[in-house]
Structure formats: structure tokens, C-alpha cells
Design a protein around this motif. Structure first.
Motif, PDB file in Angstrom:
ATOM      1  N   GLU A 162       1.354  -1.320   0.237  1.00 33.56           N
ATOM      2  CA  GLU A 162      -0.322   0.526  -0.023  1.00 33.56           C
ATOM      3  C   GLU A 162       0.658   1.237   0.156  1.00 33.56           C
ATOM      4  O   GLU A 162       0.545   2.376  -0.377  1.00 33.56           O
ATOM      5  CB  GLU A 162      -0.298  -0.381   1.150  1.00 33.56           C
ATOM      6  N   VAL A 163       1.886   1.132   0.529  1.00 32.25           N
ATOM      7  CA  VAL A 163       2.967   2.249   0.221  1.00 32.25           C
ATOM      8  C   VAL A 163       3.536   2.980  -1.003  1.00 32.25           C
ATOM      9  O   VAL A 163       3.537   3.087  -1.225  1.00 32.25           O
ATOM     10  CB  VAL A 163       4.452   2.475   2.015  1.00 32.25           C
ATOM     11  N   ALA A 164       3.622   1.607  -1.729  1.00 31.62           N
ATOM     12  CA  ALA A 164       4.233   1.912  -2.983  1.00 31.62           C
ATOM     13  C   ALA A 164       3.270   2.190  -3.700  1.00 31.62           C
ATOM     14  O   ALA A 164       3.706   3.587  -4.739  1.00 31.62           O
ATOM     15  CB  ALA A 164       4.709   0.687  -3.558  1.00 31.62           C
ATOM     16  N   GLU A 165       2.216   1.787  -3.775  1.00 35.06           N
ATOM     17  CA  GLU A 165       0.862   2.759  -4.123  1.00 35.06           C
ATOM     18  C   GLU A 165       0.871   4.072  -4.362  1.00 35.06           C
ATOM     19  O   GLU A 165      -0.693   4.528  -4.642  1.00 35.06           O
ATOM     20  CB  GLU A 165      -0.511   2.039  -4.460  1.00 35.06           C
ATOM     21  N   ARG A 166       1.934   4.908  -3.070  1.00 32.33           N
ATOM     22  CA  ARG A 166       0.857   5.927  -3.115  1.00 32.33           C
ATOM     23  C   ARG A 166       1.223   6.968  -3.619  1.00 32.33           C
ATOM     24  O   ARG A 166       0.840   8.140  -3.915  1.00 32.33           O
ATOM     25  CB  ARG A 166       1.568   6.402  -1.349  1.00 32.33           C
ATOM     26  N   VAL A 167       2.272   5.683  -4.626  1.00 33.53           N
ATOM     27  CA  VAL A 167       2.515   7.740  -5.832  1.00 33.53           C
ATOM     28  C   VAL A 167       1.546   6.670  -7.176  1.00 33.53           C
ATOM     29  O   VAL A 167       1.430   7.941  -7.945  1.00 33.53           O
ATOM     30  CB  VAL A 167       4.030   6.920  -6.337  1.00 33.53           C
ATOM     31  N   MET A 168      -0.188   6.186  -6.725  1.00 31.77           N
ATOM     32  CA  MET A 168      -0.783   6.652  -8.542  1.00 31.77           C
ATOM     33  C   MET A 168      -1.572   7.428  -8.055  1.00 31.77           C
ATOM     34  O   MET A 168      -1.335   7.956  -9.696  1.00 31.77           O
ATOM     35  CB  MET A 168      -1.381   5.200  -8.225  1.00 31.77           C
ATOM     36  N   GLU A 169      -1.398   7.885  -6.791  1.00 35.16           N
ATOM     37  CA  GLU A 169      -2.795   9.474  -7.605  1.00 35.16           C
ATOM     38  C   GLU A 169      -1.959  10.663  -8.494  1.00 35.16           C
ATOM     39  O   GLU A 169      -2.461  11.804  -8.832  1.00 35.16           O
ATOM     40  CB  GLU A 169      -3.352   9.899  -6.167  1.00 35.16           C
ATOM     41  N   PRO A 170      -1.072  10.966  -7.222  1.00 40.20           N
ATOM     42  CA  PRO A 170      -0.541  12.286  -8.023  1.00 40.20           C
ATOM     43  C   PRO A 170       0.482  11.618  -9.692  1.00 40.20           C
ATOM     44  O   PRO A 170       0.518  12.337 -10.849  1.00 40.20           O
ATOM     45  CB  PRO A 170       0.943  11.705  -6.697  1.00 40.20           C
ATOM     46  N   ALA A 171       0.883  10.167  -9.930  1.00 36.20           N
ATOM     47  CA  ALA A 171       1.556  10.363 -10.985  1.00 36.20           C
ATOM     48  C   ALA A 171       0.099  10.596 -12.179  1.00 36.20           C
ATOM     49  O   ALA A 171       0.621  10.861 -13.399  1.00 36.20           O
ATOM     50  CB  ALA A 171       1.848   8.632 -10.680  1.00 36.20           C
ATOM     51  N   LEU A 172      -1.171   9.872 -11.778  1.00 36.67           N
ATOM     52  CA  LEU A 172      -2.141   9.322 -11.959  1.00 36.67           C
ATOM     53  C   LEU A 172      -3.321  10.973 -13.036  1.00 36.67           C
ATOM     54  O   LEU A 172      -2.941  11.544 -14.260  1.00 36.67           O
ATOM     55  CB  LEU A 172      -3.378   8.756 -12.052  1.00 36.67           C
ATOM     56  N   ALA A 173      -2.280  12.228 -11.747  1.00 38.76           N
ATOM     57  CA  ALA A 173      -3.073  12.994 -12.148  1.00 38.76           C
ATOM     58  C   ALA A 173      -2.364  14.406 -12.872  1.00 38.76           C
ATOM     59  O   ALA A 173      -2.302  14.968 -14.016  1.00 38.76           O
ATOM     60  CB  ALA A 173      -2.818  13.823 -10.872  1.00 38.76           C
ATOM     61  N   ILE A 174      -1.099  13.629 -12.949  1.00 36.85           N
ATOM     62  CA  ILE A 174      -0.332  14.049 -14.079  1.00 36.85           C
ATOM     63  C   ILE A 174       0.139  14.268 -15.810  1.00 36.85           C
ATOM     64  O   ILE A 174      -0.278  14.287 -15.926  1.00 36.85           O
ATOM     65  CB  ILE A 174       1.751  14.114 -13.925  1.00 36.85           C
ATOM     66  N   ALA A 175      -0.270  12.804 -15.411  1.00 37.62           N
ATOM     67  CA  ALA A 175      -0.750  12.008 -16.891  1.00 37.62           C
ATOM     68  C   ALA A 175      -1.749  11.938 -17.081  1.00 37.62           C
ATOM     69  O   ALA A 175      -2.235  12.282 -18.480  1.00 37.62           O
ATOM     70  CB  ALA A 175      -0.899  10.710 -16.744  1.00 37.62           C
ATOM     71  N   ARG A 176      -3.283  12.476 -16.250  1.00 36.66           N
ATOM     72  CA  ARG A 176      -3.800  12.696 -16.904  1.00 36.66           C
ATOM     73  C   ARG A 176      -4.798  14.812 -17.373  1.00 36.66           C
ATOM     74  O   ARG A 176      -4.685  14.602 -18.467  1.00 36.66           O
ATOM     75  CB  ARG A 176      -5.229  12.980 -15.799  1.00 36.66           C
ATOM     76  N   ALA A 177      -3.036  15.328 -16.492  1.00 40.00           N
ATOM     77  CA  ALA A 177      -2.914  16.365 -17.026  1.00 40.00           C
ATOM     78  C   ALA A 177      -2.131  16.995 -18.059  1.00 40.00           C
ATOM     79  O   ALA A 177      -2.809  18.189 -19.418  1.00 40.00           O
ATOM     80  CB  ALA A 177      -2.519  17.703 -16.177  1.00 40.00           C
ATOM     81  N   LEU A 178      -0.786  15.689 -18.458  1.00 40.31           N
ATOM     82  CA  LEU A 178      -0.476  16.330 -19.441  1.00 40.31           C
ATOM     83  C   LEU A 178      -0.614  14.984 -20.342  1.00 40.31           C
ATOM     84  O   LEU A 178      -0.171  14.897 -22.491  1.00 40.31           O
ATOM     85  CB  LEU A 178       1.197  15.847 -19.468  1.00 40.31           C
ATOM     86  N   ASP A 179      -1.794  14.314 -21.166  1.00 41.56           N
ATOM     87  CA  ASP A 179      -2.315  13.684 -21.498  1.00 41.56           C
ATOM     88  C   ASP A 179      -1.228  12.602 -21.959  1.00 41.56           C
ATOM     89  O   ASP A 179      -1.096  12.171 -22.973  1.00 41.56           O
ATOM     90  CB  ASP A 179      -2.772  14.476 -22.818  1.00 41.56           C
ATOM     91  N   ALA A 180      -0.915  11.709 -20.626  1.00 46.71           N
ATOM     92  CA  ALA A 180       0.438  11.138 -21.306  1.00 46.71           C
ATOM     93  C   ALA A 180      -0.150   9.762 -20.600  1.00 46.71           C
ATOM     94  O   ALA A 180      -1.115   8.733 -20.664  1.00 46.71           O
ATOM     95  CB  ALA A 180       1.480  11.753 -19.884  1.00 46.71           C
ATOM     96  N   ARG A 181       0.900   8.794 -21.195  1.00 50.83           N
ATOM     97  CA  ARG A 181       0.468   7.169 -21.568  1.00 50.83           C
ATOM     98  C   ARG A 181       1.320   6.777 -19.851  1.00 50.83           C
ATOM     99  O   ARG A 181       2.478   7.174 -19.806  1.00 50.83           O
ATOM    100  CB  ARG A 181       1.505   6.457 -22.719  1.00 50.83           C
TER     101      ARG A 181
END
Length: 306
Positions: A162-181
Motif C-alpha cells: 500500500e505504501v508503494a501505491e501512494r504514488v498512484m494518485e499524483p502520477a495519474l494526476a500528472i498523466a491526465r493533465a499532460l495526456d501522458a501514457r
């Protein structure tokens, strides 16, 4: 997700490269950008009073430095103009890492964007150490940028915790903002079976269970990544899941290089808790050995010691 983005600067053009992704994210998220530069006082080699030495500011040096820094921050503000977002400038006295950490806390910053190195020459190593000191102390995610390239492919590394998964939300926020794969990667820390070794010393009772174990671990890892993607509402067309065997550091760096990854997203701690971030962690080694930008998040201490 990000409403306040902090960009630490040191007067160099290399450090200013952090402005590119910062402005892109600020524009997409309607976020506020804070440009920060620290003012380093001068150590007095002569005792101020008997037996005491301290940091002091000759008045002329203080005023000159303040003026130069104000001019510099205003220049950067105009150079990277962002009509769709609010940009503020901040200057504080103190060492660079301490000023960054304190400002992030005081201003309730959601994201820090900075480079691993600043001014050229000897200063490169100094600014690199500043980045690591910041990573040890701040609660918000840190985007460590290495260049001017647009972020198009984001690699999110997970280890099942679960600790490693804490990066998911900020990473996905960046992906959506920049339309990244987005690519989700898990590395099984086992040594793959070498077919040549198997042929040289064939022992069905030993080799077959080992082969079966490798296969079961791979299937479990693939199922885990699919479950994470589903939990974060990622359609198969929006995400790719990859499972590799071997050394996490080597596999992450190799995959990022071969598949043109622009940003590696990692938590500073994984399955084994606090010990993983004592300058020998996977995240620290990847950051030092990779030429890719990285998004790094340090989960709260209570999650690491649990």
C-alpha cells in the motif's frame, strides 16, 4: 489535485528547466506557482563577541543580494509567463534545503518541481544533495526533472504494498493533465531460470518446482497490476501492465531507457519499510543512476514503521 506548485531556483538556467513542467501542470490544473530562491548568509570568520562565531549579513551585502534575487525572480516570472495561472515569487534567508522544506510546509504546497543539479561545476553536486535532503523531509510529492522533454510516457513502479501505491494518485494526476501514457511495472526480485543451467544439471524434482514458482509469481504480479488499474478506473486502452524478473534497480532503469519513458514514479519506501530509504533504497539508486525525470513521494512516517 495540485493547487500550489513550488519551484526552487538557484540562478542557473539548468535549475530553470523545472519551470517547463511546472507551468504545464499549473496551466492544466489552474494551479498557483511559487518561485523560490534562498539567500545564503555569509559566515563570519572573526568572533562577533569573545569566543562566538555566527552567520551574519553585512548590511550592504544583504540589500544587494535581496535586490539581485528580486530582479532574477521577476525575470524568470516573465520569461515563463503563464497567463492562465497565478505566479508568485518568494525569497527567504537560510540554507537551500531547509528553506525549500519550510516553505513547502508553510505554504501548504501540493507539489515541488526541481532539478537534481543546479549551477555548473562543483555546484552540481551541491544542488544534487539538496534534492535528496528535500526528499527526506517533505510530505508532498517531488517532481525531479532532468530535461526539457515533454512528459509523454509515465512509468509507475509498484511492489505490492500500500505504501508503494501512494504514488498512484499524483502520477495519474500528472498523466491526465499532460495526456501522458501510463505503464504499471512490477519487478519480481527473483533470478530467472537459465535454460543452459537446467540442461547441464537436470533434476526434475528441483527444477520443476522452481519453474512453477516463477510462473505463479508472474501470474500473481500480473493479476495485482490489473487489479490496481481497475481500482483506479484505468481502462485497458489507458494503461499497460508489465512484470519483469530480476533486480528492481536494473530492470527499472533498463525498461525506462529501452521504452522511452519520460517520467518514473516511485514511492521512497516499499515492502520492507523505513530501511529501504537509508541511501541504499531502490528509489535512491534509480534516481542517482537514471537520466529520466522522476516523481517521488514519501509516505507519512506512521505508514513506514507499521
Amino acid at each position: 489535485m495540485f493547487k500550489k506548485i513550488l519551484v526552487p531556483l538557484d540562478g542557473s538556467t539548468l535549475a530553470e528547466q523545472a519551470m517547463i513542467p511546472a507551468v504545464q501542470l499549473a496551466r492544466a490544473m489552474e494551479a498557483e506557482v511559487l518561485l523560490l530562491r534562498s539567500i545564503q548568509p555569509i559566515y563570519n570568520a572573526m568572533p562577533v563577541v569573545a569566543g562566538e562565531y555566527e552567520w551574519i549579513w553585512p548590511e550592504y551585502a544583504r540589500e544587494d543580494s535581496r535586490r539581485e534575487i528580486r530582479d532574477y525572480l521577476e525575470k524568470v516570472q516573465h520569461l515563463y509567463e503563464c497567463p492562465d495561472c497565478v505566479v508568485h515569487t518568494i525569497a527567504h534567508e537560510g540554507d537551500a534545503a531547509g528553506v525549500i522544506v519550510d516553505t513547502a510546509a508553510d505554504e501548504q504546497v501540493d507539489l515541488i518541481v526541481m532539478t537534481t543539479h543546479g549551477q555548473t561545476g562543483v555546484r552540481r553536486a551541491v544542488f544534487g544533495s539538496v534534492t535528496e535532503r528535500v526528499l527526506h523531509s517533505v510530505a508532498c510529492p517531488v517532481l525531479v526533472t532532468h530535461g526539457k522533454e515533454t512528459i509523454r510516457r509515465i512509468l509507475i513502479t509498484l511492489d505490492g504494498s500500500e505504501v508503494a501505491e501512494r504514488v498512484m494518485e499524483p502520477a495519474l494526476a500528472i498523466a491526465r493533465a499532460l495526456d501522458a501514457r501510463v505503464i504499471l511495472l512490477r519487478v519480481n526480485e527473483i533470478m530467472p531460470i537459465n535454460p543452459l543451467d537446467v540442461a547441464a544439471s537436470w533434476d526434475w524434482d528441483v527444477q520443476e518446482p522452481e519453474r512453477r514458482l516463477v510462473g505463479e509469481m508472474r501470474q500473481a504480479a500480473e493479476a495485482y497490476l490489473r487489479e490496481v488499474a481497475l481500482r483506479h478506473s484505468l481502462a485497458p486502452a489507458d494503461v499497460q501492465t508489465i512484470v519483469l524478473d530480476g533486480s528492481p534497480v536494473d530492470r527499472i532503469q533498463e525498461f525506462a531507457r529501452l521504452y522511452g519513458i519520460d517520467l518514473i514514479a516511485m514511492s521512497t519506501h516499499g515492502r520492507t519499510g523505513l530501511r529501504r530509504w537509508l541511501y541504499g533504497s531502490v528509489t535512491a539508486k534509480v534516481m542517482r543512476g537514471s537520466d529520466r525525470s522522476m516523481l517521488i513521494i514519501r509516505p507519512p512516517l506512521e505508514e513506514l514503521v507499521a
